[in-house]
Design a protein around this motif. Structure first.
Motif: not given
Length: 326
Positions: A78-83
């Motif tokens: 489960x990803x949080x795409x930042x940077x």
């Protein structure tokens, strides 16, 4: 929703074969790791598609990727795409229908640079400029024991010396043909123009490029590296994952913008350069500074004050990662 967490690592046969990694990659993963109550899985970035462990949440700040055919990750992540950075060299390989659908499922995508933001938007993906996760490292690393250490880390690292080029004969041949073989003189000229000889003589010269190591050792080295940067008197570098952590920790830092002449490097910086006190070097080795300092040259007592443009981006990243990790 999973209460287990994964962290990205850089373990792969491709790195074993070439026998080097960039410590900056583990600096990036350390920035993500600091928000997690636990680390349940270490998952190699270039093999996230084959992950078969328990469902995990992951902060997905990284360069994507050395094996673009292995994107997107497994559904149990489960990803949080930042940077996020997607380099111009792999655009044709990474944007498969499956990859575009994956990004759209997890949008908006936070991007480390304007190039990546605009690229994702052009593919119909909701994206925004987030800045780099390493801007949050001040949450963990503090200037609590300031030393007189001055570090020069990979300054104009692409302007190689003759011994360095002799170890890479193909590159040496190309640089003779294109007139870049003697660019190391540019580096010497820049250093001598801006820095006092005593400062250069007593400084510590280091590189982010190190022999291949395990993830556990990578995190240990990154932790030691960041602790030394946090308490340094001054850092001079051409590496963003040295310069950005310095901003985060409040360490005076000067970014030397010179020697970057290939598309791998140039697309990474748009949106980050304005954060730094910079020395900009042109193709002829002529340099100008975008900041002022007292005296003719920078010495151990020169007061270098960082810009504060990055602070709002850092705050937003901290808030977003704290919410995600709850």
């Amino acid at each position: 929703m999973s209460n287990r967490f994964g962290v990205m690592t850089y373990e792969s046969d491709i790195y074993v074969k070439r026998n080097w990694i960039n410590l900056g990659d583990y600096v990036q993963s350390t920035a993500a790791k600091q928000f997690l109550g636990s680390v349940d899985s270490l998952i190699p970035r270039d093999h996230m598609n084959t992950y078969e462990g328990d469902a995990v949440k992951m902060i997905m700040n990284a360069w994507y990727m050395d094996i673009p055919e292995n994107f997107p990750p497994a559904k149990s992540i489960d990803p949080l795409y930042v940077s996020v950075h997607i380099n111009s060299t792999i655009v044709d390989a990474i944007f498969t229908p499956a990859a575009i659908a994956h990004f759209k499922k997890h949008e908006p995508i936070g991007c480390r640079d304007f190039y990546t933001r605009d690229l994702l938007i052009s593919k119909g993906i909701d994206a925004y400029y987030s800045g780099c996760m390493t801007l949050t490292l001040g949450e963990t690393y503090k200037r609590d024991n300031i030393t007189n250490d001055v570090y020069f880390i990979d300054v104009m690292y692409d302007s190689m010396t003759i011994p360095e080029l002799l170890r890479k004969p193909l590159r040496f041949g190309k640089r003779i043909l294109n007139g870049r073989a003697f660019e190391f003189n540019h580096r010497n000229r820049v250093l001598n123009k801006y820095f006092h000889p005593d400062l250069i003589k007593n400084a510590k010269f280091e590189t982010q490029i190190i022999p291949y190591i395990s993830a556990q050792e990578g995190f240990k080295l990154a932790d030691n590296f960041l602790k030394r940067l946090a308490n340094a008197k001054l850092v001079v570098t051409s590496r963003i994952h040295t310069a950005l952590p310095c901003l985060a920790m409040g360490t005076p830092v000067i970014f030397v913008n010179g020697g970057f002449k290939n598309k791998v490097d140039n697309c990474r910086f748009d949106g980050l350069f304005d954060f730094f006190n910079r020395i900009d070097v042109d193709a002829k080795g002529e340099a100008t500074a975008n900041f002022v300092f007292s005296g003719d040259k920078i010495n151990i007592n020169t007061n270098i004050k960082n810009k504060d443009i990055h602070l709002d981006y850092a705050r937003q990243l901290v808030e977003k990662c704290n919410v995600f990790a709850k």
